[in-house]
Design a protein around this motif. Structure first.
Motif, short mmCIF file in Angstrom:
data_model
loop_
_atom_site.label_atom_id
_atom_site.label_comp_id
_atom_site.label_asym_id
_atom_site.label_seq_id
_atom_site.Cartn_x
_atom_site.Cartn_y
_atom_site.Cartn_z
N MET A 175 0.83 -1.22 0.00
CA MET A 175 0.00 0.00 0.00
C MET A 175 0.86 1.27 0.00
O MET A 175 0.55 2.24 -0.68
CB MET A 175 -0.92 0.02 1.23
N PHE A 186 2.30 2.50 -3.13
CA PHE A 186 1.33 3.25 -3.93
C PHE A 186 1.00 4.62 -3.35
O PHE A 186 1.01 5.62 -4.05
CB PHE A 186 0.05 2.42 -4.11
N THR A 187 0.70 4.66 -2.04
CA THR A 187 0.20 5.92 -1.49
C THR A 187 1.31 6.89 -1.10
O THR A 187 1.05 8.08 -0.93
CB THR A 187 -0.67 5.70 -0.22
N LEU A 233 5.30 6.05 -4.55
CA LEU A 233 4.99 6.45 -5.93
C LEU A 233 4.76 7.96 -6.03
O LEU A 233 5.34 8.61 -6.92
CB LEU A 233 3.78 5.65 -6.44
N PRO A 234 3.95 8.58 -5.16
CA PRO A 234 3.83 10.04 -5.24
C PRO A 234 5.18 10.77 -5.11
O PRO A 234 5.40 11.77 -5.80
CB PRO A 234 2.91 10.38 -4.06
N LEU A 275 7.39 -1.04 -5.30
CA LEU A 275 7.47 0.30 -5.89
C LEU A 275 7.55 0.22 -7.41
O LEU A 275 6.85 0.97 -8.12
CB LEU A 275 8.66 1.07 -5.30
N SER A 321 4.15 -0.51 -8.69
CA SER A 321 3.29 0.69 -8.64
C SER A 321 3.61 1.67 -9.76
O SER A 321 2.71 2.25 -10.37
CB SER A 321 3.49 1.43 -7.30
N ILE A 322 4.89 1.87 -10.01
CA ILE A 322 5.28 2.79 -11.09
C ILE A 322 4.76 2.26 -12.43
O ILE A 322 4.23 3.00 -13.25
CB ILE A 322 6.82 2.98 -11.14
N THR A 358 2.16 0.30 -13.00
CA THR A 358 0.69 0.44 -13.10
C THR A 358 0.31 1.88 -13.38
O THR A 358 -0.60 2.16 -14.16
CB THR A 358 0.04 -0.05 -11.77
N PHE A 359 1.04 2.80 -12.75
CA PHE A 359 0.83 4.23 -13.02
C PHE A 359 1.13 4.55 -14.48
O PHE A 359 0.36 5.24 -15.16
CB PHE A 359 1.70 5.05 -12.08
#
Lengths: 286, 286
Positions: A186, A189-190, A193-194, A244, A247-248, A250-251
């Motif tokens: 999680m 992602f939260t 990634l930001p 990570l 997540s990158i 998927t973004f």
């Protein structure tokens, strides 16, 4: 709700922006037997002058044997090293906790050196500042924020309940118990990634443009966290690399959908993506 | 600084969140002869009840002949249509202006239908809200914000100076004059790219996770603008497609550097990227 004993001795290891904020939040909650351990004497002096701590120490061996709770707010690898150095100094039956942004790798590393008489309740306050040092500490960032606990099978339930009561006393708004592995998934992602996005956005600017003349709130908000503590975040990124990178990816897949819609002048597809993001984001308003 | 005549008749076309904010900022600045044109009678009634406008009109033909300044806050394509419909109603010598987020394509489109006696000073306030409608209008979002003007060779210097004085009276902090083309290049980076990123970030979440329990300020800040007006922003994206695609590509190139550093466990490279973004972002603090 458990009523906690305000006379407890609580020691914070690392009085930076996070440790300092813990000291403030605990002070606000009525705790006065607060102690600090930090390698920087000036930081300890400042915390004592502000009455955030009763006493500060550069070495932990004198205060740890009397500490009922020890809160670590250090770079991940330093927590391991601290425990190796001080494993004979902790008070038997005491609780340790942390504020580390990665959990699976970190916990395995700690458990390999932790004395059996000590209960480490791993946690992660989902609030921070983009600045370093006690001067930027603030208990207000914790108000109504999320907190994650990643309990171990070996944690005593009474200690988990103690930590939850203390966290609520510090002003946090919601506590969630999850596994270390799910935490890392999680948080990739939260949080991570930001941070990767903000850094890439700022670094993709053309050098020498007077960009500050052309920004609105959007750009400033998306890039606040591009001011990033490179020592801490390089550790966090590398210790959670698989989640990570996923997540990158998927973004990027989603960004590709936007790119394709733009290339194809497909306003219907663009609108669908915008409607989807709007509906999803509305859930976060509180 | 030019002293402006507060008795001027100013008409705002489109009393949504942007037009309503203009009305408030002009009201705050002491203007009282403010009029509104909107297709929605309820919006006009609300604006009049709040004393933001003296009178509201669903059709422009009665008020436009007396309007010294007309401010458009409509979707880009509707401005063109409005001018086609009303080109004989504008007061000779009056000034038109806009708040449109794309300029090159938009200006060409307008100039093809604009009467010669009318001076259109194109502008873009770099401030907005992620919500729609007059209920979310606020003059405070304009305080100290950036404003861009994209002058035409045909604009009268006195009219540009008038607009600059009025913009400062409304509370904006800085006005920059640039070409329409450079506006579109910069805005692709500072505004449209952040919106594309926010949408992609929210849409890349896994459906059904209780993500709101695991977010901190970073995620909430990076995704505020993922609540997006799909009609407006699909137009803006497609009318600036070349610069936007270029901005997305440059951003992806930087994200690739972060990915590569993570994959290679290259903490030195990661730290260099973080130090670069930190230095760049610090320039924006005001």
């Amino acid at each position: 709700m458990t009523t906690l004993n305000k006379e407890l001795n609580i020691t914070i290891v690392g009085l930076g922006v996070i440790g300092g904020s813990f000291a403030m939040a605990l002070h606000d909650a009525g705790y006065r037997n607060l102690y600090g351990i930090d390698i920087d004497q000036a930081t300890l002096d400042k915390a004592k002058a502000q009455q955030l701590i009763k006493e500060g120490y550069q070495d932990g061996k004198d205060i740890l044997p009397q500490s009922d709770l020890v809160i670590f707010s250090l770079y991940p690898r330093l927590v391991h090293d601290f425990i190796v150095t001080h494993k004979h100094h902790f008070k038997p039956g005491s609780i340790l906790t942390d504020a580390t942004g990665v959990k699976k790798f970190f916990i395995e590393d700690i458990l390999s050196v932790l004395p059996a008489s000590i209960d480490f309740v791993f946690g992660h306050p989902m609030a921070g500042r983009e600045k370093k040092g006690i001067d930027f500490a603030s208990s207000s960032v914790y108000k109504n924020a999320n907190y994650i606990l990643t309990p171990l099978p070996s944690n005593k339930e009474e200690n988990l309940a103690f930590m939850e009561a203390l966290i609520m006393e510090m002003g946090f708004g919601r506590i969630t118990r999850i596994s270390a592995d799910y935490h890392d998934e999680m948080i990739a992602f939260t949080s991570q990634l930001p941070h990767a996005i903000a850094v890439a956005l700022v670094n993709s600017d053309v050098e020498g443009r007077e960009t500050e003349k052309f920004t609105g709130d959007s750009y400033r908000e998306l890039t606040r966290i591009a001011k990033i503590n490179e020592e801490l975040w390089s550790e966090l990124f590398l210790e959670n690399k698989e989640y990570l990178l996923k997540s990158i990816q998927t973004f990027e897949d989603q960004l590709d959908l936007i790119k394709a819609a733009i290339k194809n002048d497909d306003s219907v597809a663009l609108k669908q993506l915008f409607i989807k993001s709007t509906k999803r984001r509305e859930k976060f308003d509180r």
